[in-house]
Design a protein around this motif. Structure first.
Motif, mmCIF file in Angstrom:
data_model
loop_
_atom_site.group_PDB
_atom_site.id
_atom_site.type_symbol
_atom_site.label_atom_id
_atom_site.label_comp_id
_atom_site.label_asym_id
_atom_site.label_seq_id
_atom_site.Cartn_x
_atom_site.Cartn_y
_atom_site.Cartn_z
ATOM 1 N N LEU A 1 0.853 -1.125 -0.032
ATOM 2 C CA LEU A 1 0.085 0.083 -0.096
ATOM 3 C C LEU A 1 0.875 1.271 0.050
ATOM 4 N N ALA A 2 2.095 1.365 0.523
ATOM 5 C CA ALA A 2 2.887 2.551 0.850
ATOM 6 C C ALA A 2 3.536 2.721 -0.529
ATOM 7 N N CYS A 3 4.020 1.548 -1.220
ATOM 8 C CA CYS A 3 4.421 1.636 -2.518
ATOM 9 C C CYS A 3 3.526 1.916 -3.698
ATOM 10 N N ALA A 4 2.320 1.696 -3.432
ATOM 11 C CA ALA A 4 1.270 2.068 -4.411
ATOM 12 C C ALA A 4 0.648 3.611 -4.095
ATOM 13 N N ALA A 5 1.067 4.039 -2.979
ATOM 14 C CA ALA A 5 0.996 5.474 -2.569
ATOM 15 C C ALA A 5 1.943 6.333 -3.186
ATOM 16 N N GLY A 6 3.350 5.790 -3.049
ATOM 17 C CA GLY A 6 4.269 6.535 -3.598
ATOM 18 C C GLY A 6 4.613 6.355 -5.218
ATOM 19 N N GLY A 7 3.706 5.698 -5.811
ATOM 20 C CA GLY A 7 3.963 5.529 -7.145
ATOM 21 C C GLY A 7 5.290 4.832 -7.603
ATOM 22 N N LEU A 8 5.575 3.821 -7.001
ATOM 23 C CA LEU A 8 7.082 3.349 -7.010
ATOM 24 C C LEU A 8 6.958 2.159 -8.198
ATOM 25 N N VAL A 9 5.752 2.053 -8.662
ATOM 26 C CA VAL A 9 5.664 1.119 -9.772
ATOM 27 C C VAL A 9 5.576 1.987 -10.961
ATOM 28 N N CYS A 10 6.475 2.237 -11.813
ATOM 29 C CA CYS A 10 6.520 3.330 -13.021
ATOM 30 C C CYS A 10 5.141 3.545 -13.831
ATOM 31 N N ASP A 11 4.718 2.492 -14.197
ATOM 32 C CA ASP A 11 3.520 2.789 -14.933
ATOM 33 C C ASP A 11 2.267 2.357 -14.490
ATOM 34 N N VAL A 12 2.251 2.521 -12.857
ATOM 35 C CA VAL A 12 1.067 2.503 -12.278
ATOM 36 C C VAL A 12 0.732 3.883 -11.488
ATOM 37 N N PRO A 13 -0.247 4.553 -11.675
ATOM 38 C CA PRO A 13 -0.468 6.291 -10.944
ATOM 39 C C PRO A 13 -0.440 5.682 -9.462
ATOM 40 N N SER A 14 0.110 6.847 -8.604
ATOM 41 C CA SER A 14 -0.088 6.715 -7.157
ATOM 42 C C SER A 14 -1.568 6.570 -6.512
ATOM 43 N N ALA B 1 -4.567 7.164 0.100
ATOM 44 C CA ALA B 1 -5.757 7.298 1.054
ATOM 45 C C ALA B 1 -5.362 8.586 1.628
ATOM 46 N N LYS B 2 -6.521 8.937 2.303
ATOM 47 C CA LYS B 2 -6.332 10.182 3.344
ATOM 48 C C LYS B 2 -5.695 9.637 4.643
ATOM 49 N N ARG B 3 -5.799 8.619 5.148
ATOM 50 C CA ARG B 3 -5.129 7.798 6.244
ATOM 51 C C ARG B 3 -4.623 6.517 5.851
ATOM 52 N N MET B 4 -3.489 6.180 6.452
ATOM 53 C CA MET B 4 -2.820 5.028 6.190
ATOM 54 C C MET B 4 -2.739 4.314 7.505
ATOM 55 N N GLY C 1 2.532 -4.440 11.415
ATOM 56 C CA GLY C 1 3.921 -5.246 11.227
ATOM 57 C C GLY C 1 4.372 -5.140 9.705
ATOM 58 N N ALA C 2 4.550 -4.146 9.377
ATOM 59 C CA ALA C 2 5.073 -3.833 7.714
ATOM 60 C C ALA C 2 6.365 -3.714 7.708
ATOM 61 N N PRO C 3 7.198 -4.263 7.004
ATOM 62 C CA PRO C 3 8.508 -3.835 6.291
ATOM 63 C C PRO C 3 8.494 -2.493 6.087
ATOM 64 N N SER C 4 9.466 -1.702 6.172
ATOM 65 C CA SER C 4 9.636 -0.396 5.605
ATOM 66 C C SER C 4 10.374 -0.130 4.325
ATOM 67 N N ASP C 5 10.927 -1.403 4.227
ATOM 68 C CA ASP C 5 11.674 -1.167 2.485
ATOM 69 C C ASP C 5 12.167 -2.829 2.055
ATOM 70 N N MET C 6 12.347 -2.893 0.904
ATOM 71 C CA MET C 6 12.823 -4.275 0.430
ATOM 72 C C MET C 6 14.062 -4.738 0.549
ATOM 73 N N THR C 7 14.902 -3.746 0.562
ATOM 74 C CA THR C 7 16.349 -4.059 0.616
ATOM 75 C C THR C 7 16.663 -5.319 1.384
ATOM 76 N N TRP C 8 16.378 -5.176 2.485
ATOM 77 C CA TRP C 8 16.649 -6.207 3.636
ATOM 78 C C TRP C 8 16.059 -7.453 3.396
ATOM 79 N N LEU C 9 15.029 -7.765 2.668
ATOM 80 C CA LEU C 9 14.260 -8.819 2.527
ATOM 81 C C LEU C 9 15.191 -9.377 1.322
ATOM 82 N N PHE C 10 15.681 -8.576 0.082
ATOM 83 C CA PHE C 10 16.419 -9.419 -1.006
ATOM 84 C C PHE C 10 17.747 -9.727 -0.589
ATOM 85 N N LYS C 11 18.483 -8.727 0.350
ATOM 86 C CA LYS C 11 19.751 -9.177 0.735
ATOM 87 C C LYS C 11 19.662 -10.438 1.467
#
Length: 302
Positions: A163-176, A179-182, A186-196
Motif C-alpha cells: 500500500l505504501a509503494c502504491a501510494a508513492g507511485g513506485l511502480v513506474c507504469d501505475v499511478p499513485s 488514501a487520506k489515512r494509512m 507489522g509492515a516492512p519499511s523497505d525491500m532491500t533487507w528482504l532481497f539481501k
C-alpha cells in the motif's frame, strides 16, 4: 541444521551464480516470487478459515482485472443507519488471505466503516502461484479504480508495504493511489533487507545478487533501494498509524522505528505480546485502529 534439500539448493545457486550469475539471479527471483500453498497447513489454520466463513459470506465478491492477471476482493458494507461510512481498503500479508482478517473486518464494520478486503494474487480466492511487489501494486490499482478510491488504507506485513509503494507511485507504469489515512501493521519499511537476506540464504555471488536485484528494475522500473516505504511516508506526509509488536519475529521492530522517524505524520503504537500474526485479531489493536480511522469525525462532533 539445514535440511539436505536446502543444502543442495544452496550449492546449486552458489555454483550457478559463479558461472552464470544472470541465470542464477533470474531463477532466484522466480523462487523468491512463488507463494505458499493456499490450503490451511494445520488444525489451527483450518479452524480459522471455518470460523471466518460466516463473516466471508457477508461480503460481496468482486472480480478485478489488471495487466497480467486478476484478483478477487470482498466488499463488506457498513451497517445501515449510520453517518456516511469511511471506506477502507484492507490488504493481507504474504502467505495469508482475507479469511485470516475476519476479526478485523468485523471490528472495522462495527466501527462504522465500509470495508473492501483484497486477496492478493496467489493468495486466498485470487488465482496464481506467484506474487511480486509490482503485481501487488497493480492489484491495488485495480481495486482502487473499481471503487473510486478509499478514505483509509490498512495493510498487514507485505500488504502494508504494498500500500505504501502504491501510494508513492513506485511502480513506474501505475499511478499513485493515496488514501487520506494509512494504517501499517507489522509492515516492512523497505525491500532491500528482504532481497539481501534471500541472497545470503541462497549463497549467491555478488554478481548473482546484482542479477537478482536487477529483476526488480525490469519489473517495476525502480532500483530496489527506491522501494522504500518509510521514505514514501516522509514525502507524502499522510497521517499514518504504524502498529507493531516488539516481539515480532518475522518483521523486526526496527522497521516500525524507521517509519516513526519518517515524520510527525506517523504515529507509532506498540502492540507488544501479539507477535506478527495474532496482532491482526487483537481487540486492543482493532480498537486503536478504529479510533485512528474516525478521529477527525469525533473531533468535529465534539
Amino acid at each position: 541444521m539445514a535440511s539436505f534439500a536446502i543444502e543442495v539448493t544452496r550449492l546449486v545457486f552458489k555454483t550457478l551464480s559463479v558461472f552464470s550469475p544472470q541465470t542464477a539471479g533470474r531463477l532466484a527471483f522466480r523462487l523468491f516470487s512463488v507463494t505458499p500453498g493456499r490450503k490451511p497447513k494445520n488444525n489451527k489454520e483450518r479452524a480459522a478459515v471455518a470460523t471466518a466463513a460466516p463473516v466471508m459470506a457477508r461480503g460481496k465478491p468482486v472480480s478485478l482485472s489488471f495487466s497480467g492477471g486478476w484478483a478477487m476482493a470482498r466488499h463488506f458494507e457498513a451497517k445501515p443507519g449510520r453517518a456516511p461510512a469511511k471506506r477502507i481498503l484492507l490488504v493481507h500479508g504474504w502467505g495469508s488471505r482475507i479469511d485470516y482478517l475476519a476479526t478485523m473486518i468485523d471490528g472495522l464494520v462495527a466501527g462504522g466503516a465500509d470495508v473492501v478486503a483484497l486477496d492478493l494474487p496467489g493468495h486466498g480466492a485470487s488465482p496464481g502461484r506467484t506474487l511480486t511487489m509490482p503485481t501487488a501494486v497493480r492489484a491495488i490499482d485495480a481495486v482502487w479504480r473499481h471503487f473510486g478510491g478509499f478514505d483509509v488504507a490498512v495493510g498487514h506485513s507485505f500488504g502494508g508495504a504494498s500500500l505504501a509503494c502504491a501510494a508513492g507511485g513506485l511502480v513506474c507504469d501505475v499511478p499513485s493511489h493515496v488514501a487520506k489515512r494509512m494504517v501499517l501493521i507489522g509492515a516492512p519499511s523497505d525491500m532491500t533487507w528482504l532481497f539481501k537476506g534471500f541472497g545470503r540464504y541462497l549463497r549467491l555471488s555478488e554478481k548473482g545478487q546484482d542479477a537478482l536485484e536487477g529483476m526488480v528494475v525490469r519489473l517495476s522500473g525502480r532500483r530496489i533501494e527506491e522501494l522504500d516505504a518509510a521514505r514514501v511516508l516522509s514525502i507524502l506526509t499522510v497521517p499514518t498509524l504504524v502498529v507493531h509488536a516488539e516481539d515480532d519475529k518475522e518483521v523486526s521492530a526496527d522497521h516500525a522505528r524507521r517509519y516513526a522517524a519518517a515524520g510527525p505524520n506517523v504515529e507509532l503504537h506498540w502492540a507488544n505480546g501479539f507477535g506478527h500474526r495474532r496482532i491482526v485479531s487483537a481487540a486492543p489493536v482493532i480498537e486503536h485502529i478504529n479510533a485512528f480511522v474516525h478521529a477527525q469525525d469525533r473531533q468535529a462532533a465534539a
